[in-house]
Design an enzyme around this catalytic site. Structure first.
Site, PDB file in Angstrom:
ATOM      1  CG  ASP A 328      -1.965   1.347   1.374  1.00 53.17           C
ATOM      2  OD1 ASP A 328      -2.170   1.067   0.396  1.00 53.17           O
ATOM      3  OD2 ASP A 328      -2.630   0.834   2.149  1.00 53.17           O
ATOM      4  CG  ASP A 595      -0.923  -0.983   8.067  1.00 50.64           C
ATOM      5  OD1 ASP A 595      -1.935  -0.413   7.417  1.00 50.64           O
ATOM      6  OD2 ASP A 595      -0.290  -0.336   8.871  1.00 50.64           O
ATOM      7  CG  ASP A 599      -3.857  -4.011   3.981  1.00 47.93           C
ATOM      8  OD1 ASP A 599      -4.538  -4.182   2.869  1.00 47.93           O
ATOM      9  OD2 ASP A 599      -4.079  -3.695   4.992  1.00 47.93           O
ATOM     10  CG  ASN A 663      33.836 -39.769   0.909  1.00 49.90           C
ATOM     11  OD1 ASN A 663      33.820 -39.469   0.000  1.00 49.90           O
ATOM     12  ND2 ASN A 663      32.939 -39.326   2.284  1.00 49.90           N
ATOM     13  CG  ASN A 688      27.500 -39.661   7.908  1.00 47.93           C
ATOM     14  OD1 ASN A 688      27.315 -39.682   7.272  1.00 47.93           O
ATOM     15  ND2 ASN A 688      26.478 -40.117   8.068  1.00 47.93           N
ATOM     16  CG  ASP A 692      26.337 -35.242   9.076  1.00 47.22           C
ATOM     17  OD1 ASP A 692      26.890 -34.145   7.582  1.00 47.22           O
ATOM     18  OD2 ASP A 692      26.114 -36.034   9.477  1.00 47.22           O
TER      19      ASP A 692
END
Length: 846
Positions: A328, A595, A599, A663, A688, A692
């Site tokens: 707006d 707002d 709306d 891998n 693994n 990670d």
């Protein structure tokens, strides 16, 4: 009467209060707490909340993890207790890390959401207090004003000029007038004018009402339960789901193929099965849910620091992907603080009488407080001694007028103020040059003044009056045969810094489109003189699409128009929704910032609804993102943070899939060529877990400007290409390592597994620094925690074969020759990956 039963709309207020055990002064705080326990929180759906235990258990709910746990238990009973315990230990450590990060993130997000909880005004112990919607209980007495959402099904106790929007419940387009009265028990829902319902909101007027039903016992709750309502998945959630499908396909093929081959080669069935499962775990980024939660929560915290509160975490991705923002004009591009410039007559001269009548109307009206009336009262305070208000016809969104009846010295005058065209409709005469003339003869003069003022960026209000003799009451029908008096001229100055904010959004690839209810002339002025300064593509005389234009367009035509036009004026709330829907169908990710009371539909229709903390309840409730300041500059910073979050999430996906796929591809190939398993299941799981660790810090990583310069979206095709290209690249250097171990060093089974374990983990950790950026890695500094974690993992892995833990994991010390060869292989890998990255991004655009 039990509050959850009965046709409460047929009860008198005092009888219903008695039945509810309440009073006009509301409940006591202690009684409200007791009822909250009895009836439960006021929600349509139970709040999804994980306690520490359930969140910890959820870290192990992957089918592959569960299969691996089952295999470890079976292995334990078959006598291989050491391997079984190692698997349990690794999975426990991995799950604990995920739990700790995700639990911390969840707590942080909940604290942020506390900042923007929607609250109702209720009487507790006879005092007005703010009560969160979910804590409203049957028997609460609510104090309602314009813009308030209704938190439950209620009976009116008192009301004044009350209009309620019930479109969400009944489909009724226009607000419904409400009043206190008793109705027959069989009155249909749409006719219950003495009742208010959850899911609706107040448009104008004030009221007090007692809550009768909450949660699923409300009319709205009954409908939502019957429909099994679930919000549609966001684009981010769809992207994660499609990514999961991709991994499932690859993982399934690998498990079946590798298990079948190992059984065919007469290797132990249980060991082959656990090896295949461990491979699947290695390929699957099982920390992805935790990483996504951590990334989004970290992003939410960073956005909160920029005064942007995220209510729905998954909307961060849409926020970052947004390429069109509809806004707006008032309060976003302009200050939103209306001021009176002057009042002019039909001939364009100053008109003090129009100012006096406007002040009388503004100061005596008793509807909702609004900025225009406040501006009129601030502008000047004329002497109104002797004037007395007799009656009022409140403003509504159909007439767009407000009338009061005033009395002075025995004569009564109706004074009407409102939208200029709507006021003119009620007039037959107009004051001009000290006399009056037929309005038809002066209409061109009036409209000329209107267009001249609007083209200069001013807003206008019409003022009219009619003397009616001695009267005590008036109605809408009395708004006729009036005399047009003049125009109140209002202005709303542009916001400081708005041009720079619009320019910043443009640099981020976000196109601003103005969607306003203001007239086309004002909208054109603002877009030309304000937005153009910020880079919005507007030209003198550029087309402005109005609400009446939209009514003549079909949906296909509108889809073309929304891509070409940047300013939409004189639009109704349902037309805002239609504009946004057309933009989305045209392939845009659309944000809408609003707002106001009207709306809600547009906020709901957008990919990402944005509101402000000072917004009315209905807007703040619908939005996924709430700004603590209504400022496009704040919004631009929020978009940047959203893109950082999305970029870091994709970094993890790229890193995990490419390294893991490489891998696992290498391991699958080695298992076919070697007479033994290339790595034991426990060693795969440990590898693994260690790879990670650096990736878990990616949420805090810095992001290159090139990754934030334009909106980006999930692309499974791109992820698949990236995974294959960089996975196969890593496999080349894995096989180079195999050659060094077998052909040059003649390594034993244990030596081979140790050497490859070290190479695979170190290379996966190091390549994180290459993949995280499109630049050469030495030109993009990673976050300190990512660099430090990577270094720690590399040092730990190289040192592991020389520690007492080596025997536990079936490793052995490596010769110095291998470490030298490893350094050469890693240097070649990083250099080749840099060249491959440059070529890849030239060929594959993302």
């Amino acid at each position: 009467m039990h509050p959850r039963q009965g046709a409460f709309w047929s009860e008198k207020p005092d009888k219903l209060l008695e039945a509810l055990g309440a009073s006009p002064q509301g409940l006591s705080a202690e009684e409200a707490r007791r009822r909250l326990k009895e009836y439960g929180p006021n929600r349509l759906r139970p709040k999804r909340r994980y306690g520490p235990l359930s969140l910890f258990i959820s870290q192990f709910n992957s089918p592959i993890i569960l299969l691996l746990l089952f295999a470890a238990i079976l292995s334990f009973y078959l006598g291989d207790k050491v391997n079984s315990l190692i698997i349990f230990l690794i999975l426990l450590v991995s799950g604990s890390l995920g739990f700790w990060q995700e639990y911390s993130a969840t707590g942080a997000v909940e604290k942020l959401l506390e900042l923007v909880r929607v609250k109702a005004q209720a009487l507790r112990d006879g005092v007005e207090v703010d009560v969160p919607f979910e804590e409203v209980v049957p028997g609460d007495v609510l104090v309602l004003n314009a813009g308030d959402s209704i938190p439950g099904d209620c009976l009116l106790l008192e009301s004044m000029d009350l209009f309620v929007d019930e479109a969400a419940l009944t489909g009724e387009t226009y607000p419904v007038e409400k009043s206190v009265k008793a109705l027959p028990p069989d009155t249909p829902l749409s006719k219950r004018v003495n009742s208010l319902f959850m899911g609706t909101h107040v448009v104008s007027g004030t009221a007090r009402a007692v809550v009768v039903r909450t949660g699923l016992d409300t009319e709205f709750g009954t409908i939502s339960e019957r429909l099994g309502y679930r919000p549609p998945p966001t684009e981010f959630e769809r992207g994660v789901r499609h990514f999961g499908y991709l991994l499932l396909e690859v993982t399934t093929i690998l498990i079946i193929a590798i298990f079948a081959i190992n059984v065919y080669l007469a290797r132990p069935v249980l060991e082959s099965f656990m090896f295949a499962l461990a491979l699947a775990v290695g390929l699957t980024p099982q920390l992805l849910p935790a990483i996504i939660s951590i990334n989004l929560a970290t992003g939410a915290r960073r956005m909160a620091a920029e005064k942007v509160i995220v209510k729905q975490l998954s909307s961060i991705e849409n926020f970052g992907s947004m390429n069109v923002l509809c806004s707006d004009k008032t309060g976003t591009i302009t200050e939103g603080k209306v001021a009176v410039h002057s009042a002019v007559g039909v001939d364009g001269g100053e008109n003090e009488k129009a100012l006096l009548y406007a002040y009388l109307n503004a100061s005596m009206q008793s509807g909702f407080t609004n900025p225009i009336d406040e501006a009129i009262k601030r502008h000047s305070v004329p002497d109104i001694k002797g004037y007395r208000k007799a009656d009022e016809v409140p403003y509504d969104f159909i007439r767009k007028r407000l009338s009061i009846l005033v009395e002075k010295d025995g004569s009564h005058i109706i004074i009407t103020k409102g939208a200029l065209k709507n006021v003119l409709e009620a007039c037959t005469l107009a004051e001009i040059g000290g006399g009056v003339a037929e309005v038809g003869k002066t209409r061109s003069l009036i409209m000329g003044q209107y267009e001249k003022l609007s083209a200069s960026g001013f807003r206008t209000l019409g003022i009219a009056y009619r003397e009616v003799g001695i009267r005590s009451r008036i109605s809408k029908e009395d708004e006729r045969d009036m005399t047009f008096l003049g125009i109140v001229v209002l202005y709303d100055p542009p916001k400081a810094g708005v041009a720079e904010a619009i320019r910043k959004l443009g640099q981020l690839g976000v196109t601003l489109k103005v969607v306003t209810g203001d007239n086309r002339l004002i909208a054109a002025y603002v877009s030309r003189d304000v937005c153009r300064a910020g880079g919005l593509d507007t030209k003198e005389g550029e087309r402005v699409v109005t609400g009446s234009d939209l009514n003549r367009m079909n949906d296909d035509a509108l889809m073309r128009v929304v891509m070409e036009v940047n300013v939409f004026a004189e639009v109704e709330p349902n037309q805002k929704e239609r504009i946004i829907t057309a933009m989305r169908k045209a392939g845009n990710v659309v944000g809408y910032i609003g707002d106001g009371i009207n709306d809600g539909p547009a906020l709901h229709a957008a990919d990402v609804g944005i509101s402000v903390d000072s917004a009315v309840d209905v807007a703040k409730e619908t939005a996924q993102i709430v700004l603590l300041e209504k400022d496009l500059g704040v919004l631009a910073k929020g978009v940047e943070e959203g893109r950082k979050t999305f970029a870091n999430t994709l970094k993890y996906v790229f890193m995990a899939t490419s390294a893991n796929f490489g891998n696992m591809f290498s391991m699958a190939g080695a298992s076919l060529l070697l007479p033994f398993l290339p790595l034991l299941p426990t060693q795969i799981l440990l590898a693994n877990l260690l790879t990670d660790l650096p990736e878990m810090t990616i949420a805090a990583d810095s992001v290159d400007k090139e990754l934030m310069d334009r909106p980006r979206r999930w692309s499974i095709d791109f992820i698949k290409r990236f995974m294959i290209a960089f996975g196969l690249l890593s496999s080349i250097f894995d096989f180079m390592t195999f050659g060094v171990l077998i052909l040059l060093l003649h390594a034993s089974e244990t030596g081979f597994r140790t050497g490859w374990f070290v190479e695979s983990v170190v290379s996966a950790a190091m390549i994180v620094l290459v993949i995280r950026t499109r630049k050469p890695f030495f030109r993009s500094m990673p976050a300190a925690i990512l660099a430090m974690t990577t270094l720690i993992v590399v040092c730990l892995v190289i040192a592991l074969p020389y520690t007492p833990l080596a025997a536990f994991f079936r490793f052995q010390p490596l010769p110095v020759e291998f470490l030298l060869a490893l350094a050469i292989i890693l240097a070649l890998y990083v250099a080749t990956a840099e060249i491959a990255k440059k070529i890849f991004y030239k060929v594959v655009n993302f």
